[in-house]
Motif scaffolding. Structure first.
Motif, PDB file in Angstrom:
ATOM      1  N   GLU A 115       0.838  -1.211   0.000  1.00 48.77           N
ATOM      2  CA  GLU A 115       0.000   0.000   0.000  1.00 48.77           C
ATOM      3  C   GLU A 115       0.873   1.261   0.000  1.00 48.77           C
ATOM      4  O   GLU A 115       0.606   2.215  -0.724  1.00 48.77           O
ATOM      5  CB  GLU A 115      -0.922  -0.028   1.219  1.00 48.77           C
ATOM      6  CG  GLU A 115      -2.005   1.050   1.194  1.00 48.77           C
ATOM      7  CD  GLU A 115      -3.065   0.761   0.149  1.00 48.77           C
ATOM      8  OE1 GLU A 115      -3.802   1.699  -0.221  1.00 48.77           O
ATOM      9  OE2 GLU A 115      -3.139  -0.411  -0.314  1.00 48.77           O
ATOM     10  N   THR A 116       1.956   1.246   0.809  1.00 43.50           N
ATOM     11  CA  THR A 116       2.882   2.392   0.835  1.00 43.50           C
ATOM     12  C   THR A 116       3.538   2.587  -0.524  1.00 43.50           C
ATOM     13  O   THR A 116       3.700   3.722  -1.017  1.00 43.50           O
ATOM     14  CB  THR A 116       3.945   2.165   1.909  1.00 43.50           C
ATOM     15  OG1 THR A 116       3.309   1.959   3.175  1.00 43.50           O
ATOM     16  CG2 THR A 116       4.888   3.362   2.003  1.00 43.50           C
TER      17      THR A 116
ATOM     18  N   TRP B 150       1.051   4.287  -2.962  1.00 48.61           N
ATOM     19  CA  TRP B 150       0.836   5.723  -2.733  1.00 48.61           C
ATOM     20  C   TRP B 150       2.092   6.533  -3.010  1.00 48.61           C
ATOM     21  O   TRP B 150       2.012   7.689  -3.448  1.00 48.61           O
ATOM     22  CB  TRP B 150       0.361   5.951  -1.294  1.00 48.61           C
ATOM     23  CG  TRP B 150      -1.055   5.518  -1.093  1.00 48.61           C
ATOM     24  CD1 TRP B 150      -1.507   4.498  -0.317  1.00 48.61           C
ATOM     25  CD2 TRP B 150      -2.202   6.087  -1.717  1.00 48.61           C
ATOM     26  NE1 TRP B 150      -2.876   4.361  -0.397  1.00 48.61           N
ATOM     27  CE2 TRP B 150      -3.334   5.348  -1.266  1.00 48.61           C
ATOM     28  CE3 TRP B 150      -2.416   7.119  -2.617  1.00 48.61           C
ATOM     29  CZ2 TRP B 150      -4.636   5.614  -1.675  1.00 48.61           C
ATOM     30  CZ3 TRP B 150      -3.710   7.395  -3.029  1.00 48.61           C
ATOM     31  CH2 TRP B 150      -4.801   6.657  -2.555  1.00 48.61           C
TER      32      TRP B 150
END
Length: 427
Positions: A37-38, A41
């Motif tokens: 997820e990091t 983004w």
């Protein structure tokens, strides 16, 4: 972060051959990688922040994708991680190419270097992909392009496009600047010619300096140099012509002044012939009135003589013998006449002062007499009012007047005893 060369989980102890293996729950229920997820983004932020977020996304993506591939199905999120890496590469490339374009549009060598780098990279990839036994750099370039075509080909195409666009932009800007400089050069030369025609040499030099600064062609600079030489020549000619015109003007003015002075002298001679007898008569009258001690009449006659002589002051007639004798006679009579007239004036002022003082004293006396009369009249009025108040009778409360009591009494005892008492005085 675990070591990339080791498995993410420790190996299970070997079971006896007779025991049946127990299935792992992580293999049955895989979970997303903690950093996927990091990574996504960071890649998305690279579209705004460029390399500031894109480079960390690329580095983190290599680690995350390696761990997912070695996890034997325990981690998911490979597609989301690859999307984050792709966004990181895209943002980094876009911002880098924009920076190279800006630098190339400002400095032409930078644009040529970027264009050359794109050409070299494309040739290296083409040679490495087509030729067998190509040198190692070409082969490496071809392998890199085959392994990551979605990064290599856009980068090479971007270098070619950015280099060419920067070169074209810089060339267009230089061409516009050259055209603007030519227009400014022509305008400065035209303004210099107009100023030169108007004999404004300082303004012409200023425009020629502007033309020398903006003109870039050799022929134009030669024309500017010739124009500057023409300005100096025409300025010298103009200064010489103006000096000659000024000398001629001064000569004409001097001749005109001489003519006017001659005419004035002629008029002065004619005027003196006419007024000399009148001046002599005025002086005779002034002398006779001074002998008779009629000093004011003498001063009037002397002033008339002086007024007639002032018309001749500054002319050659003033230096003539007859005029000098008249002036000397005026100068001889003037001090005595002025002194006597001043004495008469002072005596009159003294008499006027005394008359004014007598008039003021008489007015003061009349004022005092009026004030005394008014004071006596006021006293008489007050005495009459007192006598009238003393003669008023007391008014009883039933409206009748007391026949024997007056208001001037200090005590009203016994007054109006049968008429309701005292209620006031007679009105």
């Amino acid at each position: 972060m675990v070591d990339q060369d080791l498995p993410s989980t420790p190996p299970a102890p070997a079971a006896p051959l007779s025991a049946s293996p127990v299935p792992s729950l992580e293999g049955i229920f895989p979970r997303p990688h903690p950093s996927s997820e990091t990574l996504f983004w960071l890649g998305a932020a690279a579209m705004v922040l460029g390399p500031l977020s894109g480079v960390p996304a690329i580095l983190l993506g290599r680690l995350v994708l390696r761990e997912i591939s070695r996890s034997e199905g325990r981690y998911t999120g490979e597609a989301r991680g690859r999307l984050g890496v792709g966004l990181g590469w895209a943002g980094t490339q876009v911002y880098t190419l924009l920076l190279l374009y800006v630098l190339g549009s400002i400095c032409e060598p930078v644009a040529l270097v970027v264009l050359g780098a794109g050409v070299i990279a494309s040739l290296a990839i083409a040679i490495g992909a087509s030729a067998t036994g190509a040198p190692q750099p070409f082969g490496t370039a071809a392998r890199v392009s085959r392994r990551a075509p979605w990064v290599t080909y856009p980068a090479v195409a971007g270098l070619l496009g950015v280099g060419l666009a920067g070169f074209v932009t810089k060339h267009s800007a230089d061409e516009r600047a050259r055209v603007a400089a030519l227009a400014a050069c022509e305008e400065a030369r035209r303004s210099a010619n107009e100023a030169l025609d108007a004999s404004s040499f300082d303004r012409a030099r200023s425009h020629l300096q502007e033309a020398r600064r903006t003109c870039v062609e050799g022929a134009a600079l030669q024309d500017v140099a010739r124009a500057e030489a023409d300005v100096d020549t025409k300025e010298r000619e103009t200064v010489q012509r103006r000096a000659e015109e000024e000398a001629a003007r001064r000569e004409r003015e001097r001749a005109e002044q001489e003519r006017e002075r001659a005419e004035r002298e002629q008029r002065a001679v004619a005027r003196f012939k006419d007024v000399a007898p009148a001046i002599a008569r005025h002086l005779q009258v002034a002398s006779a009135r001074a002998t008779q001690r009629r000093w004011e009449d003498a001063e009037i006659a002397l002033s008339q003589a002086e007024l007639a002589l002032d018309e001749l002051r500054g002319t050659d007639v003033w230096q003539s013998e007859r005029c000098a004798a008249l002036v000397a006679q005026v100068a001889r009579l003037r001090p005595d006449v002025d002194a006597r007239v001043e004495q008469i004036r002072q005596r009159r002022e003294e008499e006027e002062r005394r008359r004014r003082e007598l008039r003021e004293a008489a007015e003061e006396k009349q004022r005092q007499m009026r004030e005394a009369a008014e004071e006596r009249l006021q006293q008489m009025r007050e005495a009459a009012e007192e006598r009238r108040q003393a003669s008023l009778r007391v008014q009883c409360c039933d409206g009748t007047l007391s026949p024997s009591c007056l208001c001037a009494r200090s005590s009203y005892r016994g007054c109006c005893s049968r008429h309701g008492g005292v209620c006031g005085c007679e009105e």
